[in-house]
Design a protein around this motif. Structure first.
Motif, PDB file in Angstrom:
ATOM      1  N   CYS A  38       0.833  -1.213   0.000  1.00 19.80           N
ATOM      2  CA  CYS A  38       0.000   0.000   0.000  1.00 19.80           C
ATOM      3  C   CYS A  38       0.866   1.260   0.000  1.00 19.80           C
ATOM      4  CB  CYS A  38      -0.928  -0.003   1.216  1.00 19.80           C
ATOM      5  SG  CYS A  38      -2.231  -1.238   1.113  1.00 19.80           S
ATOM      6  N   LEU A  39       1.959   1.234   0.743  1.00 15.87           N
ATOM      7  CA  LEU A  39       2.863   2.386   0.781  1.00 15.87           C
ATOM      8  C   LEU A  39       3.449   2.655  -0.597  1.00 15.87           C
ATOM      9  CD1 LEU A  39       4.391   4.507   2.485  1.00 15.87           C
ATOM     10  CD2 LEU A  39       6.172   2.783   2.793  1.00 15.87           C
ATOM     11  N   VAL A  40       3.852   1.619  -1.308  1.00 20.18           N
ATOM     12  CA  VAL A  40       4.410   1.782  -2.654  1.00 20.18           C
ATOM     13  C   VAL A  40       3.359   2.375  -3.594  1.00 20.18           C
ATOM     14  CG1 VAL A  40       5.265   0.497  -4.658  1.00 20.18           C
ATOM     15  CG2 VAL A  40       6.157   0.002  -2.386  1.00 20.18           C
ATOM     16  N   ILE A  41       2.118   1.896  -3.507  1.00 22.19           N
ATOM     17  CA  ILE A  41       1.043   2.417  -4.361  1.00 22.19           C
ATOM     18  C   ILE A  41       0.803   3.888  -4.086  1.00 22.19           C
ATOM     19  CG2 ILE A  41      -1.437   2.266  -4.805  1.00 22.19           C
ATOM     20  CD1 ILE A  41      -1.152  -0.779  -4.382  1.00 22.19           C
ATOM     21  N   VAL A  42       0.760   4.265  -2.809  1.00 21.11           N
ATOM     22  CA  VAL A  42       0.523   5.670  -2.441  1.00 21.11           C
ATOM     23  C   VAL A  42       1.665   6.554  -2.931  1.00 21.11           C
ATOM     24  CG1 VAL A  42       0.397   7.233  -0.467  1.00 21.11           C
ATOM     25  CG2 VAL A  42      -0.974   5.166  -0.487  1.00 21.11           C
ATOM     26  N   ILE A  43       2.894   6.097  -2.759  1.00 26.14           N
ATOM     27  CA  ILE A  43       4.045   6.892  -3.216  1.00 26.14           C
ATOM     28  C   ILE A  43       3.995   7.073  -4.727  1.00 26.14           C
ATOM     29  CG2 ILE A  43       6.554   6.846  -3.483  1.00 26.14           C
ATOM     30  CD1 ILE A  43       6.697   5.647  -0.676  1.00 26.14           C
ATOM     31  N   ASN A  44       3.653   6.022  -5.472  1.00 26.38           N
ATOM     32  CA  ASN A  44       3.540   6.141  -6.924  1.00 26.38           C
ATOM     33  C   ASN A  44       2.458   7.137  -7.321  1.00 26.38           C
ATOM     34  OD1 ASN A  44       5.599   4.433  -7.658  1.00 26.38           O
ATOM     35  ND2 ASN A  44       4.288   2.627  -7.697  1.00 26.38           N
ATOM     36  N   LYS A  45       1.321   7.113  -6.636  1.00 24.21           N
ATOM     37  CA  LYS A  45       0.249   8.053  -6.963  1.00 24.21           C
ATOM     38  C   LYS A  45       0.661   9.483  -6.647  1.00 24.21           C
ATOM     39  CE  LYS A  45      -3.588   4.887  -6.659  1.00 24.21           C
ATOM     40  NZ  LYS A  45      -4.533   5.059  -7.717  1.00 24.21           N
ATOM     41  N   ILE A  46       1.374   9.703  -5.567  1.00 26.08           N
ATOM     42  CA  ILE A  46       1.855  11.042  -5.217  1.00 26.08           C
ATOM     43  C   ILE A  46       2.830  11.543  -6.282  1.00 26.08           C
ATOM     44  CG2 ILE A  46       3.270  12.344  -3.589  1.00 26.08           C
ATOM     45  CD1 ILE A  46       1.972  10.651  -1.357  1.00 26.08           C
ATOM     46  N   ILE A  47       3.740  10.685  -6.704  1.00 25.03           N
ATOM     47  CA  ILE A  47       4.737  11.078  -7.721  1.00 25.03           C
ATOM     48  C   ILE A  47       4.035  11.380  -9.043  1.00 25.03           C
ATOM     49  CG2 ILE A  47       6.660  10.216  -9.113  1.00 25.03           C
ATOM     50  CD1 ILE A  47       7.635   8.749  -6.600  1.00 25.03           C
ATOM     51  N   LEU A  48       3.072  10.559  -9.451  1.00 30.77           N
ATOM     52  CA  LEU A  48       2.356  10.803 -10.704  1.00 30.77           C
ATOM     53  C   LEU A  48       1.548  12.094 -10.641  1.00 30.77           C
ATOM     54  CD1 LEU A  48       1.150   7.224 -11.694  1.00 30.77           C
ATOM     55  CD2 LEU A  48       2.937   8.589 -12.759  1.00 30.77           C
ATOM     56  N   ASN A  49       0.977  12.396  -9.463  1.00 27.21           N
ATOM     57  CA  ASN A  49       0.217  13.646  -9.301  1.00 27.21           C
ATOM     58  C   ASN A  49       1.115  14.864  -9.440  1.00 27.21           C
ATOM     59  OD1 ASN A  49      -2.503  13.569  -9.114  1.00 27.21           O
ATOM     60  ND2 ASN A  49      -2.600  13.501  -6.893  1.00 27.21           N
ATOM     61  N   LYS A  50       2.331  14.792  -8.893  1.00 30.90           N
ATOM     62  CA  LYS A  50       3.240  15.924  -8.983  1.00 30.90           C
ATOM     63  C   LYS A  50       3.723  16.138 -10.418  1.00 30.90           C
ATOM     64  CE  LYS A  50       4.968  16.023  -4.276  1.00 30.90           C
ATOM     65  NZ  LYS A  50       6.104  15.929  -3.382  1.00 30.90           N
ATOM     66  N   LYS A  51       3.883  15.057 -11.186  1.00 29.42           N
ATOM     67  CA  LYS A  51       4.324  15.174 -12.578  1.00 29.42           C
ATOM     68  C   LYS A  51       3.246  15.803 -13.439  1.00 29.42           C
ATOM     69  CE  LYS A  51       7.715  11.465 -12.678  1.00 29.42           C
ATOM     70  NZ  LYS A  51       8.060  10.167 -13.257  1.00 29.42           N
TER      71      LYS A  51
END
Length: 53
Positions: A38-51
């Motif tokens: 779940c932590l990996v999924i959340v981090i990926n979504k945060i990174i994609l949102n910033k891009k």
């Protein structure tokens, strides 16, 4: 060959001892794996949102 090895491990005293010890940790290990996933999924979504912003 795999089935023979599994049968030998299931009936050996060493395999039985390992199974008794590992039983206590199974739920905790699954919980940790799920949390890390779940932590990996959340981090990926945060990174994609910033891009995208």
């Amino acid at each position: 060959m795999g089935q023979l090895a599994a049968a030998m491990m299931a009936t050996s005293p060493f395999g039985i001892c390992l199974a008794q010890e590992a039983r206590h940790y199974t739920l905790a290990i699954l919980w940790v794996i799920t949390s890390i996933g779940c932590l990996v999924i959340v981090i990926n979504k945060i990174i994609l949102n910033k891009k995208q912003s």
